[in-house]
Design an enzyme around this catalytic site. Structure first.
Site, PDB file in Angstrom:
ATOM      1  N   GLU A 125      42.620  26.550  39.295  1.00 52.28           N
ATOM      2  CA  GLU A 125      42.012  26.027  38.059  1.00 52.28           C
ATOM      3  C   GLU A 125      42.308  24.542  37.887  1.00 52.28           C
ATOM      4  O   GLU A 125      42.950  24.105  36.919  1.00 52.28           O
ATOM      5  CB  GLU A 125      42.508  26.823  36.847  1.00 52.28           C
ATOM      6  CG  GLU A 125      41.974  28.227  36.809  1.00 52.28           C
ATOM      7  CD  GLU A 125      42.249  28.947  35.482  1.00 52.28           C
ATOM      8  OE1 GLU A 125      43.181  28.555  34.772  1.00 52.28           O
ATOM      9  OE2 GLU A 125      41.528  29.900  35.165  1.00 52.28           O
TER      10      GLU A 125
ATOM     11  N   GLU B 203      39.178  35.463  39.500  1.00 54.16           N
ATOM     12  CA  GLU B 203      39.877  35.957  38.303  1.00 54.16           C
ATOM     13  C   GLU B 203      38.846  36.432  37.299  1.00 54.16           C
ATOM     14  O   GLU B 203      37.865  35.726  37.041  1.00 54.16           O
ATOM     15  CB  GLU B 203      40.700  34.861  37.613  1.00 54.16           C
ATOM     16  CG  GLU B 203      41.995  34.521  38.284  1.00 54.16           C
ATOM     17  CD  GLU B 203      42.820  33.513  37.492  1.00 54.16           C
ATOM     18  OE1 GLU B 203      42.793  33.549  36.241  1.00 54.16           O
ATOM     19  OE2 GLU B 203      43.473  32.687  38.130  1.00 54.16           O
TER      20      GLU B 203
END
Ligand code: BG6
Length: 488
Positions: free
Chosen positions: A179, A372
């Protein structure tokens, strides 16, 4: 029709949220270890409060987490039982380079992950390895100011080269930085950044981002040189922005907010800075040092695939102050009246996943990987310790349907799907254990009390069937749930 036969089903975790053992095996401390629970967590995560040592008054959930450091065999066996084809995990940088600037790696750390990879291979589970997941050795923060310093490129490159060489033949799927866009929102979590007095925060963040992008490109190049079979991906905290109304300025706001995240992926997938970013730097007077060798490094190694996390879409307006905000933590945006919310205020939007896949595929024309996705929820075990988590099944089912449509109807190239927190773990934003994502319940509470016993939830049996049928059967009827639930 349907998903491809080689579709990679699995689950995902990160070292700092599962391992524990923070001072075992020669490991050094990292940023995330000193992120305490409590009222100051957000300020520290945002880089506006400095706390680089453990303090007696705080609880640090990473210290023990769910103790996967000692229990990985048991956990991998359970993943195998569900039929995982892939397991996404991360390496702890400070387990391998305890200080970050060490000349030689810590053999005990390297050996630990080698055992994990061998264990996964035993069950034909493909490791998908994140080199840095919210992880910077503490020494690099104290000594060098972390990613704001250009030297970090070399430290990361040495670390990446070490693991790429050591795990050649054991690992073929790599993600360079988790991320990566979180750096803009939680600079301490995403990059070990603690702001100094009088600093221009935007400039520090984008300079740190530049160093991460160059480091990521160098690692990608190394990965391809060390083993041509390596596939390297970038990783975005995904989810697109919807304009709250059809006012043109709201649509423009949505484009701009999407670009805050796409900025990173544009560089990693296309090999150069997008014009809108260069214009922003110019307009805002941000002096971002970009050496000629950096330009070359970025251009030389675009990633092979684009991966992302997806929990929710976001809604924005050019007049945001007029509307109610969500209580969602990292990306607080306007509450979308068309969507339900999780107990933590994260809005639930399966169709948004299909939208995100389409947007990203149109933009990059590279294979995508959802690494995710999941529902953080409070679970209530019954008197036998069994968790009937139909709500989690329902959330996942809707998201699987959405990405299946993206593949079948829209023609998206999708490599796989790893649900977040396949075993209960410590939540990154809050440090709670009670925000559970897993198919496997772990007996541990928010204060770190509990036996750590693993127990299969209803969703465990459901996901096993989903994988067995390659996503054809998403129903939760007639699951093969035995009488006795506890694993141990
Ligand atoms: C992503 C992270 O931001 O979201 C994970 O990559 C994190 O590390 C996940 O755990 C879910 O967020 P949270 O705060 O519910 O753990």
């Amino acid at each position: 029709m349907g998903l491809p036969d080689n579709f990679l089903w699995g689950g995902a975790t990160a070292a700092n949220q599962v391992e524990g053992g923070v001072l075992e095996g020669g490991r050094g401390l990292a940023n995330i270890d000193v992120l305490p629970c409590g009222p100051d967590r957000k300020k520290i995560a945002a880089g506006t409060m400095k706390m680089l040592e453990w303090q007696d008054d705080y609880f640090y959930p990473a210290k023990r987490s769910i103790d996967m450091y000692h229990r990985y065999m048991e956990d991998i066996k359970l993943f195998a039982e569900m039929g995982f084809k892939v397991y996404r995990m991360s390496l702890s940088w400070s387990r391998i380079f305890p200080n970050g600037d060490d000349q030689e790696p810590n053999e005990a750390g390297l050996a630990f992950y080698e055992e994990i990879f061998k264990e996964l291979r035993k069950y034909n589970i493909e490791p998908l390895v994140t080199i840095a997941h919210f992880d910077v050795p503490l020494h690099l923060i104290k000594e060098y100011g972390s990613w704001r310093n250009r030297k970090m490129i070399d430290f990361y490159a040495r670390y990446a080269e070490t693991v790429l060489k050591r795990y050649k033949g054991l690992v073929n799927y790599w993600l360079t930085i988790n991320e990566i866009n979180i750096l803009l929102h939680q600079p301490f979590v995403g990059g070990g950044i603690v702001f100094e007095e009088g600093e221009n925060h935007e400039e520090v963040k984008y300079q740190a981002a530049h160093h991460q992008l160059v480091a990521s490109a160098i690692a990608t190049k190394l990965a391809h040189e060390i083993d041509p079979k390596n596939q390297v991906g970038c990783m975005l905290a995904g989810g697109n922005h919807y304009p709250y109304t059809c006012r043109p300025e709201d649509y423009k706001e949505a484009i701009d907010r999407d670009r805050e995240g796409y900025f990173f992926i544009d560089v990693q997938a296309r090999g150069k800075y997008p014009n809108y970013a260069l214009k922003k730097f110019e307009r805002e007077g941000l002096n971002i040092v970009n050496e000629p060798e950096d330009v070359e490094a970025l251009a030389s190694a675009p990633v092979d695939f684009v991966s992302f996390s997806y929990y929710s879409s976001r809604t924005v307006s050019a007049h945001s102050e007029d509307y109610e905000q969500t209580t969602g933590n990292v990306f607080a945006t306007i509450k979308n009246p068309n969507l339900a919310s999780s107990e933590w205020g994260w809005q639930i939007d399966p169709m948004g996943l299909r939208n995100a896949l389409n947007q990203m595929y149109d933009r990059y024309q590279k294979p995508l990987f959802i690494v995710e996705n999941g529902l953080g929820a409070v679970d209530q075990p019954d008197e036998n310790g069994f968790v009937d988590d139909e709500y989690r099944i329902d959330y996942l089912r809707q998201h699987i349907e959405a990405f299946t449509d993206a593949v079948e109807i829209d023609g998206i190239e999708l490599l796989g799907y790893t649900t977040w927190g396949c075993v209960d773990l410590v939540a990154a934003s809050t440090g709670q254990m009670s925000k559970r994502y897993g198919f496997i319940h772990v007996d541990c509470d928010d204060e770190g009390n509990g036996t750590l016993e693993r127990t299969k939830k209803k969703s465990f049996y459901w996901y096993k069937k989903v994988i067995e049928t390659n996503g054809e059967d998403l129903t939760s009827e007639n699951l093969a749930i035995p009488e006795k639930q506890a694993v141990g």
